[in-house]
Design a protein around this motif. Sequence first.
Motif, PDB file in Angstrom:
ATOM      1  N   CYS A  34     -17.655   2.477  -2.289  1.00 52.98           N
ATOM      2  CA  CYS A  34     -17.557   1.025  -2.235  1.00 52.98           C
ATOM      3  C   CYS A  34     -18.892   0.416  -2.659  1.00 52.98           C
ATOM      4  O   CYS A  34     -19.929   1.077  -2.650  1.00 52.98           O
ATOM      5  CB  CYS A  34     -17.175   0.546  -0.835  1.00 52.98           C
ATOM      6  SG  CYS A  34     -18.448   0.741   0.405  1.00 52.98           S
ATOM      7  N   SER A  40     -17.406  -5.090   1.652  1.00 50.99           N
ATOM      8  CA  SER A  40     -16.934  -3.797   1.149  1.00 50.99           C
ATOM      9  C   SER A  40     -17.190  -2.681   2.160  1.00 50.99           C
ATOM     10  O   SER A  40     -16.334  -1.819   2.366  1.00 50.99           O
ATOM     11  CB  SER A  40     -17.615  -3.453  -0.171  1.00 50.99           C
ATOM     12  OG  SER A  40     -17.247  -4.354  -1.169  1.00 50.99           O
ATOM     13  N   ARG A  42     -17.490  -3.023   5.404  1.00 52.23           N
ATOM     14  CA  ARG A  42     -16.573  -3.218   6.537  1.00 52.23           C
ATOM     15  C   ARG A  42     -15.181  -2.671   6.225  1.00 52.23           C
ATOM     16  O   ARG A  42     -14.555  -2.024   7.063  1.00 52.23           O
ATOM     17  CB  ARG A  42     -16.475  -4.691   6.911  1.00 52.23           C
ATOM     18  CG  ARG A  42     -17.668  -5.181   7.658  1.00 52.23           C
ATOM     19  CD  ARG A  42     -17.510  -6.659   7.961  1.00 52.23           C
ATOM     20  NE  ARG A  42     -18.695  -7.123   8.640  1.00 52.23           N
ATOM     21  CZ  ARG A  42     -18.671  -7.653   9.862  1.00 52.23           C
ATOM     22  NH1 ARG A  42     -17.539  -7.799  10.504  1.00 52.23           N
ATOM     23  NH2 ARG A  42     -19.792  -8.029  10.421  1.00 52.23           N
ATOM     24  N   ARG A  43     -14.681  -2.940   5.014  1.00 57.41           N
ATOM     25  CA  ARG A  43     -13.374  -2.407   4.619  1.00 57.41           C
ATOM     26  C   ARG A  43     -13.397  -0.880   4.621  1.00 57.41           C
ATOM     27  O   ARG A  43     -12.442  -0.234   5.051  1.00 57.41           O
ATOM     28  CB  ARG A  43     -12.975  -2.927   3.242  1.00 57.41           C
ATOM     29  CG  ARG A  43     -12.438  -4.333   3.259  1.00 57.41           C
ATOM     30  CD  ARG A  43     -11.787  -4.698   1.928  1.00 57.41           C
ATOM     31  NE  ARG A  43     -12.690  -4.596   0.794  1.00 57.41           N
ATOM     32  CZ  ARG A  43     -13.481  -5.565   0.350  1.00 57.41           C
ATOM     33  NH1 ARG A  43     -13.494  -6.730   0.960  1.00 57.41           N
ATOM     34  NH2 ARG A  43     -14.255  -5.372  -0.693  1.00 57.41           N
ATOM     35  N   ARG A  46     -13.213   0.427   8.180  1.00 61.85           N
ATOM     36  CA  ARG A  46     -11.836   0.322   8.689  1.00 61.85           C
ATOM     37  C   ARG A  46     -10.952   1.417   8.097  1.00 61.85           C
ATOM     38  O   ARG A  46     -10.124   2.018   8.785  1.00 61.85           O
ATOM     39  CB  ARG A  46     -11.252  -1.048   8.388  1.00 61.85           C
ATOM     40  CG  ARG A  46     -11.751  -2.121   9.328  1.00 61.85           C
ATOM     41  CD  ARG A  46     -10.916  -3.381   9.222  1.00 61.85           C
ATOM     42  NE  ARG A  46     -10.936  -3.958   7.885  1.00 61.85           N
ATOM     43  CZ  ARG A  46     -11.714  -4.962   7.504  1.00 61.85           C
ATOM     44  NH1 ARG A  46     -12.555  -5.511   8.357  1.00 61.85           N
ATOM     45  NH2 ARG A  46     -11.662  -5.418   6.273  1.00 61.85           N
ATOM     46  N   LYS A  47     -11.132   1.687   6.813  1.00 58.53           N
ATOM     47  CA  LYS A  47     -10.345   2.730   6.146  1.00 58.53           C
ATOM     48  C   LYS A  47     -10.631   4.105   6.759  1.00 58.53           C
ATOM     49  O   LYS A  47      -9.712   4.876   7.039  1.00 58.53           O
ATOM     50  CB  LYS A  47     -10.682   2.737   4.650  1.00 58.53           C
ATOM     51  CG  LYS A  47      -9.880   3.685   3.827  1.00 58.53           C
ATOM     52  CD  LYS A  47     -10.254   3.538   2.361  1.00 58.53           C
ATOM     53  CE  LYS A  47      -9.448   4.461   1.483  1.00 58.53           C
ATOM     54  NZ  LYS A  47      -9.805   4.308   0.071  1.00 58.53           N
TER      55      LYS A  47
END
Length: 72
Positions: A34, A40, A42-43, A46-47
């Motif tokens: 990312c 980015s 943070r996403r 989470r992933k």
Amino acid sequence: MEKRITFVGLDAHKESTSVTLLLPGQEQPVECQCANERASVRRMVRKVLRRAEETLLNDARTRPSRRGRSRT
């Protein structure tokens, strides 16, 4: 009870962050990359958490119950 461990490797650079996961019971790692920006990253976190939870949930659902039946 067997411990299920997800190994996580990070490689952070000025432009991007790379994450490699080795999930329990898997031979091949999962690789993600990312941009090095707050949203980015943070996403990506989470992933990674979702992937680890899926492993835990799948393990819990497929283990036999006390009565010897599967929970699925």
